[in-house]
Design a protein around this motif. Sequence first.
Motif, PDB file in Angstrom:
ATOM      1  N   ILE A  35       0.844  -1.281  -0.068  1.00  0.00           N
ATOM      2  CA  ILE A  35       0.182   0.019  -0.001  1.00  0.00           C
ATOM      3  C   ILE A  35       0.964   1.173   0.032  1.00  0.00           C
ATOM      4  N   TYR A  47       1.231   5.592  -0.024  1.00  0.00           N
ATOM      5  CA  TYR A  47       0.517   6.672   0.299  1.00  0.00           C
ATOM      6  C   TYR A  47       0.974   7.776  -0.877  1.00  0.00           C
ATOM      7  N   LYS A  79       1.428  10.755  -1.441  1.00  0.00           N
ATOM      8  CA  LYS A  79       1.432  12.089  -0.555  1.00  0.00           C
ATOM      9  C   LYS A  79       1.430  13.255  -1.521  1.00  0.00           C
ATOM     10  N   LYS A  89      -6.496  12.072   2.577  1.00  0.00           N
ATOM     11  CA  LYS A  89      -5.309  11.216   2.181  1.00  0.00           C
ATOM     12  C   LYS A  89      -5.720   9.999   1.325  1.00  0.00           C
ATOM     13  N   PHE A 132      -4.348   6.578  -0.700  1.00  0.00           N
ATOM     14  CA  PHE A 132      -3.591   5.392  -0.555  1.00  0.00           C
ATOM     15  C   PHE A 132      -3.900   4.343  -1.704  1.00  0.00           C
ATOM     16  N   PHE A 187      -3.388  -2.089   6.164  1.00  0.00           N
ATOM     17  CA  PHE A 187      -3.858  -0.684   6.499  1.00  0.00           C
ATOM     18  C   PHE A 187      -4.017  -0.393   8.206  1.00  0.00           C
ATOM     19  N   GLN A 208      -1.601   2.409   9.504  1.00  0.00           N
ATOM     20  CA  GLN A 208      -2.257   3.559   9.731  1.00  0.00           C
ATOM     21  C   GLN A 208      -3.009   3.334  11.342  1.00  0.00           C
ATOM     22  N   THR A 233      -9.433   9.099   4.847  1.00  0.00           N
ATOM     23  CA  THR A 233      -8.534   8.410   3.992  1.00  0.00           C
ATOM     24  C   THR A 233      -9.364   7.672   3.255  1.00  0.00           C
ATOM     25  N   LEU A 290      -8.910   4.593   0.075  1.00  0.00           N
ATOM     26  CA  LEU A 290      -7.894   3.568  -0.361  1.00  0.00           C
ATOM     27  C   LEU A 290      -8.475   3.026  -1.770  1.00  0.00           C
TER      28      LEU A 290
END
Length: 392
Positions: free
Chosen positions: A58, A60, A62, A72, A74, A216, A220, A370, A372
Amino acid sequence: MPDEKGYFGEYGGQVIPPDLVAIMNDINRAYQEISKTPSFKDELNDLYTHYVGRPSPIFYAKRLTEKLGGAKIFLKREDLNHTGAHKINHCLGEALLARHMGKTKVIAETGAGQHGVALATACALVGIDCEIHMGEVDIEKERPNVTKMKILGCTLVPVSRGTRTLKDAVDSAFEEYLKDPVNFIYAIGSVVGPHPFPMMVRDFQSIIGKEARAQFLEEQGRLPDVITACVGGGSNAIGLFTAFLDDELVDIVGVEPAGRGLETGEHAATMSKGVKGALHGFECYNLQDQSGEPLPVYSIASGLDYPGVGPQHCLLKDLGRAKYVAIDDEECIDAFMTLSRVEGIIPALESAHAVAYAMKIAKKMSSNETILVNLSGRGDKDAYFIADKLGL
């Protein structure tokens, strides 16, 4: 799980002639028996680790997150798998099953070519003949994958009927399979078709969600607020979604192709515009005309231009556990180029639909939230097509 007749609610089943029902039931029995044996599980898991390169990480995103503001983002990097997409997850399972059943040839369809490449790869590995049917439009569009399939030793059958795309390739491959269903096996490329294929492909693809959920949580310390994936037939999406179905605080979103616009009719937005009916041996939401025949469909992403969708997706829509949205070609291309130039990751056009949705909603979410995205495949196959289209 589906019921004993292969239905997820009112979707799925075996809408096929009685003699084919017996053959499908034989495949189901073999799958249920063989897939539970230690030898099968050990071999498949070993291949996932040492051949495919699982677990996929996974990442991120950024810089993309900072560019957009808000949530955010991912990425579950299925694009890093051997052969470049999630398809290898179920193709290895299907090829191993075919070998255990004593089949002499594996037959399949492909749209974008990722399923074709993955299956040709798996068949080369286990030593079984492979035949791939592909529409002429997709052959021209996805030349890199066509070349790979030929190098890997499969027989490529161009399909010139109808729209010369994925739906017609499915028809052609199934007709070939029916010539000798005792010795051949049809390795369906998604969670579609008659039972047990929606269940079987889902089971093999569920490794995506199992990994992602554990990763995750570990990285996280929480679950994502939103998970999303592109949906054509729906294999990469159901692979991600399955592990999160009981996590009620996680929003689940499937992203299908709006093509040139939902109002134009040139799309493949099955969930947004489809009706309940039968297609390719199973009940699902699908795009059909007044006589019940499948409509021509379109997407810039060859792997998404299918007029139906997996039965479990249909049930999740009805239950309200997942929602399904549509992204058009322009949004897809924008996401394709943005991810490439901001993160150095060239996504498959199919996956870019899900990236586009994440980009759209991230701005409306807080920085504590977040998203995903299942980045289901890489865009090597699409690079020349997009370069020509944009004049790069």
